[in-house]
Design a protein around this motif. Structure first.
Motif, PDB file in Angstrom:
ATOM      1  N   THR A 138      56.630  80.364  46.328  1.00  0.00           N
ATOM      2  CA  THR A 138      56.326  81.761  46.032  1.00  0.00           C
ATOM      3  C   THR A 138      56.073  82.604  47.282  1.00  0.00           C
ATOM      4  N   SER A 139      56.198  82.006  48.450  1.00  0.00           N
ATOM      5  CA  SER A 139      55.970  82.789  49.672  1.00  0.00           C
ATOM      6  C   SER A 139      57.031  83.877  49.770  1.00  0.00           C
ATOM      7  N   ASN A 140      56.636  85.013  50.254  1.00  0.00           N
ATOM      8  CA  ASN A 140      57.521  86.166  50.444  1.00  0.00           C
ATOM      9  C   ASN A 140      58.033  86.773  49.140  1.00  0.00           C
ATOM     10  N   LEU A 141      57.431  86.426  48.009  1.00  0.00           N
ATOM     11  CA  LEU A 141      57.761  87.071  46.743  1.00  0.00           C
ATOM     12  C   LEU A 141      56.633  88.019  46.379  1.00  0.00           C
ATOM     13  N   ASP A 142      56.963  89.124  45.701  1.00  0.00           N
ATOM     14  CA  ASP A 142      55.892  90.005  45.243  1.00  0.00           C
ATOM     15  C   ASP A 142      55.127  89.312  44.126  1.00  0.00           C
ATOM     16  N   ILE A 143      53.966  89.826  43.787  1.00  0.00           N
ATOM     17  CA  ILE A 143      53.076  89.145  42.853  1.00  0.00           C
ATOM     18  C   ILE A 143      53.719  88.937  41.477  1.00  0.00           C
ATOM     19  N   CYS A 144      54.518  89.893  41.023  1.00  0.00           N
ATOM     20  CA  CYS A 144      55.182  89.733  39.715  1.00  0.00           C
ATOM     21  C   CYS A 144      56.136  88.544  39.729  1.00  0.00           C
ATOM     22  N   HIS A 145      56.901  88.404  40.795  1.00  0.00           N
ATOM     23  CA  HIS A 145      57.827  87.284  40.888  1.00  0.00           C
ATOM     24  C   HIS A 145      57.096  85.967  41.152  1.00  0.00           C
ATOM     25  N   GLN A 146      55.987  86.024  41.892  1.00  0.00           N
ATOM     26  CA  GLN A 146      55.185  84.819  42.081  1.00  0.00           C
ATOM     27  C   GLN A 146      54.714  84.297  40.732  1.00  0.00           C
TER      28      GLN A 146
ATOM     29  N   GLY B  13      64.271  87.597  48.426  1.00  0.00           N
ATOM     30  CA  GLY B  13      63.504  87.131  47.277  1.00  0.00           C
ATOM     31  C   GLY B  13      64.401  86.596  46.168  1.00  0.00           C
TER      32      GLY B  13
END
Length: 121
Positions: free
Chosen positions: A58-66, A34
């Motif tokens: 944003t694929s493979n990122l957690d929602i906060c990082h997205q 990530g």
């Protein structure tokens, strides 16, 4: 954009949660998947260009990082006039952050206003 982004890398990485100080820089091989993905997005953004094309940033990122990535992209689009074209599969994320959407069901392209995805006009 107008202004040079030389020396802009560290401040640009901070919103991505990568580093705050030059002393915290690590080699790419030491980063998680990530973190590496966010660094690659930041690398694309420090280029002096008026358009950025991103495929599933944003694929493979957690929602906060997205959300963090999308906030940075929206901020650059609104404040610096950067044109951002993104391929996303997450319609909720797209509807939240994108000013214009185009849904691509094979083999047709269908323009959609973001308000329609959220039930608005």
């Amino acid at each position: 954009m107008g202004q040079s982004r030389e020396g802009f890398t560290i401040p640009l990485l901070a919103p991505f949660g990568i580093c705050r100080e030059p002393s915290t820089l690590r080699k790419v091989g030491e980063l998680s998947g990530g973190e590496r993905q966010r660094v690659m997005i930041a690398r694309a953004l420090v280029q002096e260009t008026g358009v950025v094309l991103l495929d599933e940033p944003t694929s493979n990122l957690d929602i906060c990082h997205q959300m963090g990535v999308m906030e940075v992209l929206r901020s650059l689009a609104e404040e610096e006039g950067l044109a951002v074209v993104i391929a996303l599969h997450d319609l909720n994320l797209a509807a939240t952050y994108c000013r214009r959407l185009m849904v691509l069901p094979a083999p047709y392209m269908v323009p959609v206003r973001p308000g329609h995805l959220r039930g608005g006009a």
